[in-house]
Scaffold this active site. Structure first.
Site, PDB file in Angstrom:
ATOM      1  N   LYS A  14     -10.399  -0.285  -8.145  1.00 24.49           N
ATOM      2  CA  LYS A  14     -11.044   0.802  -7.388  1.00 24.49           C
ATOM      3  C   LYS A  14     -10.180   2.074  -7.414  1.00 24.49           C
ATOM      4  CE  LYS A  14     -11.145  -1.632  -3.567  1.00 24.49           C
ATOM      5  NZ  LYS A  14     -10.591  -2.950  -3.919  1.00 24.49           N
ATOM      6  N   ARG A  89     -15.239  -1.963   4.265  1.00 29.76           N
ATOM      7  CA  ARG A  89     -14.762  -3.308   3.938  1.00 29.76           C
ATOM      8  C   ARG A  89     -15.310  -4.363   4.899  1.00 29.76           C
ATOM      9  NH1 ARG A  89      -9.775  -1.605   0.930  1.00 29.76           N
ATOM     10  NH2 ARG A  89      -8.880  -3.448  -0.009  1.00 29.76           N
ATOM     11  N   ARG A 128       1.605  -5.612 -10.672  1.00 26.94           N
ATOM     12  CA  ARG A 128       1.853  -4.342  -9.991  1.00 26.94           C
ATOM     13  C   ARG A 128       2.989  -4.502  -8.974  1.00 26.94           C
ATOM     14  NH1 ARG A 128      -2.843  -1.465  -6.624  1.00 26.94           N
ATOM     15  NH2 ARG A 128      -2.500  -3.209  -5.227  1.00 26.94           N
ATOM     16  N   ARG A 134       5.078  -2.498  -3.066  1.00 25.20           N
ATOM     17  CA  ARG A 134       4.112  -2.740  -1.987  1.00 25.20           C
ATOM     18  C   ARG A 134       4.330  -4.115  -1.389  1.00 25.20           C
ATOM     19  NH1 ARG A 134      -1.968  -0.706  -3.311  1.00 25.20           N
ATOM     20  NH2 ARG A 134      -2.402  -2.478  -1.950  1.00 25.20           N
ATOM     21  N   ARG A 145      -5.359 -11.810   0.954  1.00 28.05           N
ATOM     22  CA  ARG A 145      -6.241 -10.629   0.840  1.00 28.05           C
ATOM     23  C   ARG A 145      -7.558 -11.028   0.182  1.00 28.05           C
ATOM     24  NH1 ARG A 145      -2.540  -6.566  -2.284  1.00 28.05           N
ATOM     25  NH2 ARG A 145      -4.381  -5.257  -2.308  1.00 28.05           N
TER      26      ARG A 145
HETATM   27  P1  B4P Z   1      -6.079  -0.935  -8.192  1.00 30.34           P
HETATM   28  O1  B4P Z   1      -7.005   0.023  -8.844  1.00 30.34           O
HETATM   29  O2  B4P Z   1      -4.883  -0.327  -7.548  1.00 30.34           O
HETATM   30  O3  B4P Z   1      -6.737  -1.884  -7.140  1.00 30.34           O
HETATM   31  P2  B4P Z   1      -7.660  -1.572  -5.890  1.00 30.34           P
HETATM   32  O4  B4P Z   1      -8.916  -2.318  -6.179  1.00 30.34           O
HETATM   33  O5  B4P Z   1      -7.766  -0.106  -5.637  1.00 30.34           O
HETATM   34  O6  B4P Z   1      -6.886  -2.066  -4.660  1.00 30.34           O
HETATM   35  P3  B4P Z   1      -6.322  -2.754  -3.436  1.00 30.34           P
HETATM   36  O7  B4P Z   1      -7.326  -3.667  -2.849  1.00 30.34           O
HETATM   37  O8  B4P Z   1      -5.020  -3.292  -3.908  1.00 30.34           O
HETATM   38  O9  B4P Z   1      -5.903  -1.794  -2.328  1.00 30.34           O
HETATM   39  P4  B4P Z   1      -6.241  -0.939  -1.071  1.00 30.34           P
HETATM   40  O10 B4P Z   1      -5.230   0.103  -1.181  1.00 30.34           O
HETATM   41  O11 B4P Z   1      -7.664  -0.523  -1.019  1.00 30.34           O
HETATM   42  O12 B4P Z   1      -5.651  -1.957  -9.334  1.00 30.34           O
HETATM   43  C1  B4P Z   1      -4.691  -2.958  -9.143  1.00 30.34           C
HETATM   44  C2  B4P Z   1      -3.851  -3.160 -10.394  1.00 30.34           C
HETATM   45  O13 B4P Z   1      -4.654  -3.550 -11.517  1.00 30.34           O
HETATM   46  C3  B4P Z   1      -3.106  -1.897 -10.844  1.00 30.34           C
HETATM   47  O14 B4P Z   1      -1.804  -2.243 -11.188  1.00 30.34           O
HETATM   48  C4  B4P Z   1      -3.889  -1.398 -12.067  1.00 30.34           C
HETATM   49  O15 B4P Z   1      -3.074  -0.731 -13.004  1.00 30.34           O
HETATM   50  C5  B4P Z   1      -4.434  -2.708 -12.636  1.00 30.34           C
HETATM   51  N1  B4P Z   1      -5.729  -2.521 -13.300  1.00 30.34           N
HETATM   52  C6  B4P Z   1      -6.783  -1.791 -12.840  1.00 30.34           C
HETATM   53  N2  B4P Z   1      -7.807  -1.874 -13.706  1.00 30.34           N
HETATM   54  C7  B4P Z   1      -7.407  -2.678 -14.744  1.00 30.34           C
HETATM   55  C8  B4P Z   1      -8.028  -3.145 -15.943  1.00 30.34           C
HETATM   56  N3  B4P Z   1      -9.269  -2.777 -16.285  1.00 30.34           N
HETATM   57  N4  B4P Z   1      -7.320  -3.968 -16.746  1.00 30.34           N
HETATM   58  C9  B4P Z   1      -6.053  -4.336 -16.425  1.00 30.34           C
HETATM   59  N5  B4P Z   1      -5.402  -3.917 -15.310  1.00 30.34           N
HETATM   60  C10 B4P Z   1      -6.070  -3.099 -14.473  1.00 30.34           C
HETATM   61  O16 B4P Z   1      -5.985  -1.873   0.217  1.00 30.34           O
HETATM   62  C11 B4P Z   1      -4.724  -2.319   0.664  1.00 30.34           C
HETATM   63  C12 B4P Z   1      -4.763  -2.874   2.102  1.00 30.34           C
HETATM   64  O17 B4P Z   1      -5.068  -1.796   3.047  1.00 30.34           O
HETATM   65  C13 B4P Z   1      -5.833  -3.930   2.425  1.00 30.34           C
HETATM   66  O18 B4P Z   1      -5.417  -5.233   2.095  1.00 30.34           O
HETATM   67  C14 B4P Z   1      -6.017  -3.738   3.971  1.00 30.34           C
HETATM   68  O19 B4P Z   1      -5.011  -4.370   4.722  1.00 30.34           O
HETATM   69  C15 B4P Z   1      -5.876  -2.241   4.155  1.00 30.34           C
HETATM   70  N6  B4P Z   1      -7.192  -1.544   4.124  1.00 30.34           N
HETATM   71  C16 B4P Z   1      -7.582  -0.638   3.160  1.00 30.34           C
HETATM   72  N7  B4P Z   1      -8.833  -0.201   3.418  1.00 30.34           N
HETATM   73  C17 B4P Z   1      -9.249  -0.850   4.557  1.00 30.34           C
HETATM   74  C18 B4P Z   1     -10.465  -0.845   5.295  1.00 30.34           C
HETATM   75  N8  B4P Z   1     -11.506  -0.089   4.951  1.00 30.34           N
HETATM   76  N9  B4P Z   1     -10.556  -1.631   6.415  1.00 30.34           N
HETATM   77  C19 B4P Z   1      -9.531  -2.391   6.791  1.00 30.34           C
HETATM   78  N10 B4P Z   1      -8.347  -2.457   6.120  1.00 30.34           N
HETATM   79  C20 B4P Z   1      -8.210  -1.697   5.010  1.00 30.34           C
END
Ligand code: B4P
Length: 194
Positions: A14, A89, A128, A134, A145
């Site tokens: 995302k 979420r 990552r 992190r 998670r």
């Molecule tokens: P990201 O792109 O960073 O993953 P994400 O889906 O955005 O993230 P995430 O769930 O970790 O985090 P968030 O900050 O929202 O990709 C991850 C990795 O994969 C990276 O290293 C990237 O390079 C790699 N990658 C991406 N695409 C790829 C591909 N096609 N091929 C290979 N590698 C690939 O949430 C963090 C925490 O914050 C939650 O656990 C929660 O505690 C809190 N939080 C956030 N929003 C909340 C909400 N609305 N309500 C309650 N708590 C919340």
């Protein structure tokens, strides 16, 4: 105004895909994960409270997150639209977002759900974790998670599917290919600016 939700499990890409979407379509990016991490790094009372949940792989309480979204939208009155990354979420967050947007005379247009299998999610996040610093990118917390995602976040997809707004997109291809699939869907609503 065009409002997009980028939906998917932790590590589905995302945050990664949002960066490209923001520049291609000139949308305002709202990532609740980034907003929360910013609060944590500044040691604000909100951040100190949020950290307790994040470090355990749990979702931060709805009221905290919804309040942050409200002010972020108000800070950007001239936005072409918003991309909501990692929000909503929970079903409660999704209902609150609908009410909030209705009050501002707008609504969610499209929800793109990135679909990635669990083995790849864990691999990506562990990788990552080796450089991100992190505290929630350890295998133990990642597993929690993903559990929390199945329990509380997955029902959000049904909520939007019922409204006819959900499109599922394969997220297990390389980053540029996934981006192409996402743009195919967005282009039906909005022209790229870049
Ligand atoms: P990201 O792109 O960073 O993953 P994400 O889906 O955005 O993230 P995430 O769930 O970790 O985090 P968030 O900050 O929202 O990709 C991850 C990795 O994969 C990276 O290293 C990237 O390079 C790699 N990658 C991406 N695409 C790829 C591909 N096609 N091929 C290979 N590698 C690939 O949430 C963090 C925490 O914050 C939650 O656990 C929660 O505690 C809190 N939080 C956030 N929003 C909340 C909400 N609305 N309500 C309650 N708590 C919340």
């Amino acid at each position: 105004m065009f409002n997009l939700v980028l939906f998917g499990p932790p590590g589905s890409g995302k945050g990664t895909q949002s960066e490209n979407i923001v520049t291609t379509y000139n949308l305002q990016h709202i990532s609740t994960g980034d907003l929360l991490r910013d609060e944590v790094s500044r040691h604000t009372p909100l951040g100190t409270e949020a950290k307790k949940y994040m470090d355990q792989g749990m979702l931060v309480p709805d009221e905290v997150v919804i309040g942050m979204i409200d002010s972020k939208i108000d800070e950007n009155p001239d936005a072409r639209g918003f991309i909501f990354d990692g929000f909503p979420r929970t079903r409660n967050q999704a209902e609150s977002l609908d009410k909030l947007l209705e009050f501002k005379n707008t609504s969610i247009n499209l929800v793109l759900s990135l679909e990635v299998n669990e083995t790849d999610l864990i691999k990506r996040l562990v990788l990552r974790g080796q450089t991100s610093g992190r505290s929630d990118d350890t295998e133990e917390v990642i597993t929690k998670r993903i559990k929390e995602y199945h329990l509380k976040t997955q029902p959000v997809a049904d909520y939007y599917e019922t409204q006819g707004k959900l499109e599922r997109v394969a997220g297990d291809n390389p980053i540029p290919e996934t981006f192409k699939l996402l743009t195919k869907n967005i282009n039906k609503y909005l022209l790229p600016v870049a």
